[in-house]
Write a protein that holds these residues in place. Structure first.
Motif, PDB file in Angstrom:
ATOM      1  N   ILE A 137       2.478 -29.742   5.508  1.00  0.00           N
ATOM      2  CA  ILE A 137       2.590 -31.201   5.461  1.00  0.00           C
ATOM      3  C   ILE A 137       4.052 -31.640   5.357  1.00  0.00           C
ATOM      4  CG2 ILE A 137       2.126 -33.235   4.030  1.00  0.00           C
ATOM      5  CD1 ILE A 137      -0.581 -31.905   3.315  1.00  0.00           C
ATOM      6  N   TYR A 138       4.780 -31.059   4.405  1.00  0.00           N
ATOM      7  CA  TYR A 138       6.166 -31.481   4.204  1.00  0.00           C
ATOM      8  C   TYR A 138       7.080 -31.002   5.337  1.00  0.00           C
ATOM      9  CZ  TYR A 138       4.807 -33.123  -0.395  1.00  0.00           C
ATOM     10  OH  TYR A 138       4.204 -33.813  -1.423  1.00  0.00           O
ATOM     11  N   ASN A 139       6.767 -29.852   5.909  1.00  0.00           N
ATOM     12  CA  ASN A 139       7.565 -29.372   7.039  1.00  0.00           C
ATOM     13  C   ASN A 139       7.454 -30.317   8.231  1.00  0.00           C
ATOM     14  OD1 ASN A 139       8.559 -27.088   5.786  1.00  0.00           O
ATOM     15  ND2 ASN A 139       6.965 -25.733   6.568  1.00  0.00           N
ATOM     16  N   ILE A 140       6.222 -30.633   8.615  1.00  0.00           N
ATOM     17  CA  ILE A 140       5.998 -31.444   9.816  1.00  0.00           C
ATOM     18  C   ILE A 140       6.372 -32.903   9.597  1.00  0.00           C
ATOM     19  CG2 ILE A 140       4.208 -32.337  11.373  1.00  0.00           C
ATOM     20  CD1 ILE A 140       2.813 -29.627  11.126  1.00  0.00           C
ATOM     21  N   ASN A 141       5.998 -33.452   8.454  1.00  0.00           N
ATOM     22  CA  ASN A 141       6.206 -34.885   8.211  1.00  0.00           C
ATOM     23  C   ASN A 141       7.611 -35.239   7.762  1.00  0.00           C
ATOM     24  OD1 ASN A 141       3.505 -34.983   8.758  1.00  0.00           O
ATOM     25  ND2 ASN A 141       2.867 -35.656   6.736  1.00  0.00           N
ATOM     26  N   LEU A 142       8.356 -34.260   7.255  1.00  0.00           N
ATOM     27  CA  LEU A 142       9.650 -34.596   6.647  1.00  0.00           C
ATOM     28  C   LEU A 142      10.767 -33.601   6.958  1.00  0.00           C
ATOM     29  CD1 LEU A 142      11.161 -36.502   4.647  1.00  0.00           C
ATOM     30  CD2 LEU A 142      10.462 -34.927   2.830  1.00  0.00           C
ATOM     31  N   ILE A 143      10.669 -32.401   6.447  1.00  0.00           N
ATOM     32  CA  ILE A 143      11.805 -31.475   6.481  1.00  0.00           C
ATOM     33  C   ILE A 143      12.223 -31.110   7.896  1.00  0.00           C
ATOM     34  CG2 ILE A 143      12.646 -29.204   5.756  1.00  0.00           C
ATOM     35  CD1 ILE A 143      10.678 -29.422   3.365  1.00  0.00           C
ATOM     36  N   ASN A 144      11.298 -30.575   8.671  1.00  0.00           N
ATOM     37  CA  ASN A 144      11.646 -30.153  10.032  1.00  0.00           C
ATOM     38  C   ASN A 144      11.923 -31.338  10.940  1.00  0.00           C
ATOM     39  OD1 ASN A 144      11.330 -27.571   9.143  1.00  0.00           O
ATOM     40  ND2 ASN A 144       9.411 -27.167  10.196  1.00  0.00           N
ATOM     41  N   LEU A 145      11.296 -32.455  10.641  1.00  0.00           N
ATOM     42  CA  LEU A 145      11.573 -33.687  11.397  1.00  0.00           C
ATOM     43  C   LEU A 145      13.043 -34.092  11.238  1.00  0.00           C
ATOM     44  CD1 LEU A 145       9.364 -36.879  11.447  1.00  0.00           C
ATOM     45  CD2 LEU A 145      11.787 -37.052  10.906  1.00  0.00           C
ATOM     46  N   ILE A 146      13.528 -34.041   9.998  1.00  0.00           N
ATOM     47  CA  ILE A 146      14.930 -34.392   9.732  1.00  0.00           C
ATOM     48  C   ILE A 146      15.878 -33.411  10.421  1.00  0.00           C
ATOM     49  CG2 ILE A 146      16.698 -34.592   7.935  1.00  0.00           C
ATOM     50  CD1 ILE A 146      14.465 -35.579   6.048  1.00  0.00           C
ATOM     51  N   ILE A 147      15.534 -32.123  10.339  1.00  0.00           N
ATOM     52  CA  ILE A 147      16.379 -31.114  10.985  1.00  0.00           C
ATOM     53  C   ILE A 147      16.415 -31.330  12.493  1.00  0.00           C
ATOM     54  CG2 ILE A 147      16.626 -28.633  11.432  1.00  0.00           C
ATOM     55  CD1 ILE A 147      15.369 -28.173   8.641  1.00  0.00           C
ATOM     56  N   LEU A 148      15.261 -31.688  13.074  1.00  0.00           N
ATOM     57  CA  LEU A 148      15.206 -31.960  14.514  1.00  0.00           C
ATOM     58  C   LEU A 148      16.068 -33.164  14.876  1.00  0.00           C
ATOM     59  CD1 LEU A 148      13.969 -31.275  17.283  1.00  0.00           C
ATOM     60  CD2 LEU A 148      12.118 -32.883  16.734  1.00  0.00           C
TER      61      LEU A 148
ATOM     62  N   ASN B   7       6.894 -25.960  18.013  1.00  0.00           N
ATOM     63  CA  ASN B   7       5.998 -26.083  16.866  1.00  0.00           C
ATOM     64  C   ASN B   7       6.777 -26.709  15.716  1.00  0.00           C
ATOM     65  OD1 ASN B   7       4.265 -25.810  14.703  1.00  0.00           O
ATOM     66  ND2 ASN B   7       3.785 -23.655  15.077  1.00  0.00           N
ATOM     67  N   MET B   8       6.416 -27.931  15.342  1.00  0.00           N
ATOM     68  CA  MET B   8       7.142 -28.639  14.293  1.00  0.00           C
ATOM     69  C   MET B   8       6.986 -28.008  12.916  1.00  0.00           C
ATOM     70  SD  MET B   8       8.952 -31.096  15.530  1.00  0.00           S
ATOM     71  CE  MET B   8       9.302 -32.074  14.058  1.00  0.00           C
ATOM     72  N   ASN B   9       6.105 -27.023  12.799  1.00  0.00           N
ATOM     73  CA  ASN B   9       5.940 -26.324  11.525  1.00  0.00           C
ATOM     74  C   ASN B   9       6.738 -25.026  11.482  1.00  0.00           C
ATOM     75  OD1 ASN B   9       4.809 -25.977   8.903  1.00  0.00           O
ATOM     76  ND2 ASN B   9       3.251 -24.599   9.736  1.00  0.00           N
ATOM     77  N   ASP B  10       7.486 -24.755  12.529  1.00  0.00           N
ATOM     78  CA  ASP B  10       8.238 -23.499  12.629  1.00  0.00           C
ATOM     79  C   ASP B  10       9.738 -23.790  12.558  1.00  0.00           C
ATOM     80  OD1 ASP B  10       9.531 -21.124  13.500  1.00  0.00           O
ATOM     81  OD2 ASP B  10       7.765 -20.537  14.642  1.00  0.00           O
ATOM     82  N   LEU B  11      10.335 -23.531  11.401  1.00  0.00           N
ATOM     83  CA  LEU B  11      11.751 -23.832  11.191  1.00  0.00           C
ATOM     84  C   LEU B  11      12.639 -23.050  12.154  1.00  0.00           C
ATOM     85  CD1 LEU B  11      14.010 -25.228   9.648  1.00  0.00           C
ATOM     86  CD2 LEU B  11      13.870 -23.415   7.919  1.00  0.00           C
ATOM     87  N   THR B  12      12.272 -21.822  12.442  1.00  0.00           N
ATOM     88  CA  THR B  12      13.068 -21.000  13.355  1.00  0.00           C
ATOM     89  C   THR B  12      13.140 -21.644  14.733  1.00  0.00           C
ATOM     90  OG1 THR B  12      12.443 -18.978  12.181  1.00  0.00           O
ATOM     91  CG2 THR B  12      13.306 -18.726  14.409  1.00  0.00           C
ATOM     92  N   GLN B  13      12.007 -22.151  15.208  1.00  0.00           N
ATOM     93  CA  GLN B  13      11.981 -22.830  16.503  1.00  0.00           C
ATOM     94  C   GLN B  13      12.822 -24.106  16.478  1.00  0.00           C
ATOM     95  OE1 GLN B  13       8.226 -23.464  18.473  1.00  0.00           O
ATOM     96  NE2 GLN B  13       7.368 -21.515  17.751  1.00  0.00           N
TER      97      GLN B  13
ATOM     98  N   ARG C 187       3.420 -28.992  20.932  1.00  0.00           N
ATOM     99  CA  ARG C 187       3.111 -27.600  20.581  1.00  0.00           C
ATOM    100  C   ARG C 187       2.204 -26.948  21.627  1.00  0.00           C
ATOM    101  NH1 ARG C 187      -0.273 -26.598  15.188  1.00  0.00           N
ATOM    102  NH2 ARG C 187      -1.757 -27.734  16.477  1.00  0.00           N
ATOM    103  N   ASN C 188       1.282 -27.754  22.182  1.00  0.00           N
ATOM    104  CA  ASN C 188       0.270 -27.236  23.095  1.00  0.00           C
ATOM    105  C   ASN C 188       0.711 -27.427  24.547  1.00  0.00           C
ATOM    106  OD1 ASN C 188      -2.188 -27.212  24.807  1.00  0.00           O
ATOM    107  ND2 ASN C 188      -3.245 -26.936  22.844  1.00  0.00           N
ATOM    108  N   LYS C 189       1.019 -26.331  25.217  1.00  0.00           N
ATOM    109  CA  LYS C 189       1.524 -26.386  26.590  1.00  0.00           C
ATOM    110  C   LYS C 189       0.486 -26.953  27.553  1.00  0.00           C
ATOM    111  CE  LYS C 189       3.893 -23.568  30.066  1.00  0.00           C
ATOM    112  NZ  LYS C 189       4.416 -22.210  30.389  1.00  0.00           N
ATOM    113  N   GLU C 190      -0.767 -26.587  27.367  1.00  0.00           N
ATOM    114  CA  GLU C 190      -1.834 -27.065  28.258  1.00  0.00           C
ATOM    115  C   GLU C 190      -1.972 -28.585  28.188  1.00  0.00           C
ATOM    116  OE1 GLU C 190      -6.663 -26.462  28.960  1.00  0.00           O
ATOM    117  OE2 GLU C 190      -5.575 -25.142  27.591  1.00  0.00           O
ATOM    118  N   LYS C 191      -1.988 -29.123  26.974  1.00  0.00           N
ATOM    119  CA  LYS C 191      -2.075 -30.575  26.811  1.00  0.00           C
ATOM    120  C   LYS C 191      -0.840 -31.260  27.379  1.00  0.00           C
ATOM    121  CE  LYS C 191      -5.047 -30.654  22.703  1.00  0.00           C
ATOM    122  NZ  LYS C 191      -5.159 -31.065  21.268  1.00  0.00           N
ATOM    123  N   ALA C 192       0.313 -30.633  27.195  1.00  0.00           N
ATOM    124  CA  ALA C 192       1.568 -31.200  27.713  1.00  0.00           C
ATOM    125  C   ALA C 192       1.530 -31.292  29.227  1.00  0.00           C
ATOM    126  CB  ALA C 192       2.740 -30.333  27.274  1.00  0.00           C
TER     127      ALA C 192
END
Length: 251
Positions: free
Chosen positions: A101-112, A57-63, A35-40
């Motif tokens: 929590i559920y977006n990052i740990n589960l839902i969006n992870l599965i979609i990714l 951003n793993m919390n952003d479904l659109t992304q 998510r963080n470009k500087e750290k990347a």
């Protein structure tokens, strides 16, 4: 593993960076999703085995749904290390925290995973970093534990559905990481678990070796996993006897 190319989420965390190191040690390359470009950019400058950086951003479904990998790129696996949790009671969580929590740990992870699946070679590894919390009643961390329990269940089902792939579930116990700084800003849980925290270098190496050996599950520390097997025989009794231990995340 020499010359193989993996994708990694949660790369900027302590375990994520150590996984990059372990992959480098075994001659493997990695593309990181952060998510963080500087750290990347700091990671890419530090580790020569990082080939690509994807800002997501793993919390952003659109992304997540807009995420595109060139069909010409084929990976040897994906390691899902991104994770989030808060150590507080159920009612103390805000609606946004619960969804996060559920977006990052589960839902969006599965979609990714589903988005990247067409870019995986036959026999590729899908590694999902769950938690030892997925196997035990976890008051004051209920949503984190529930999301990880669901992730473990999903991962096991995926392993049976996709016999053409290597699917590995990792259940680590506590280790020093930035995760705990957000989950418990007071530092209480870090102090309580200081003497039993896993060595992050060893954990990362064990995960990479598990990929090489095509393991289907890693449980660390082993003594904790062994104890939880007895817990499963009579969980409500254990909750009564060791109530103080079960409430260790109460802050």
């Amino acid at each position: 593993m020499l010359g193989k190319h993996y994708m990694l989420t949660g790369a900027t965390g302590s375990l994520g960076e150590n996984i990059i190191q372990a992959l480098n040690k075994h001659g493997a390359y990695v593309s990181i999703i952060v998510r963080n470009k500087e750290k990347a950019n700091k990671l890419k400058a530090k580790y020569k085995n990082i080939l690509d950086v994807y800002i997501l951003n793993m919390n952003d479904l659109t992304q997540i749904e807009s995420f595109i990998v060139s069909e010409n790129i084929k990976y040897d696996g994906i390691i899902n290390n991104a994770g989030l949790g808060y150590f507080k009671s159920n009612e103390a969580h805000t609606t946004e925290e619960i969804k996060e929590i559920y977006n990052i740990n589960l839902i969006n992870l599965i979609i990714l995973i589903n988005k990247i699946m067409p870019n995986l070679k036959r026999g590729s590894s899908i590694v999902n970093i769950s938690s030892i919390s997925a196997k035990v009643t976890t008051p004051y961390g209920s949503h984190y534990a529930a999301s990880k329990a669901a992730l473990s269940s999903f991962t096991n089902a995926l392993r049976l559905e996709r016999e053409d792939l290597h699917v590995l579930t990792v259940h680590p116990g506590p280790f020093k990481s930035q995760f705990h700084l957000k989950a418990d800003p007071t530092g209480t849980f870090q102090k309580l678990t200081k003497n039993i925290q896993l060595d992050v270098d060893e954990l990362a190496e064990n995960i990479v070796r598990g990929m090489i050996k095509k393991k289907i599950e890693i449980n660390e520390p082993q003594w904790m996993d062994f104890g939880l097997r007895f817990y499963q025989l009579a969980p409500r009794t254990f909750e009564k006897i060791f109530k103080k231990g079960f409430l260790s995340k109460k802050i």
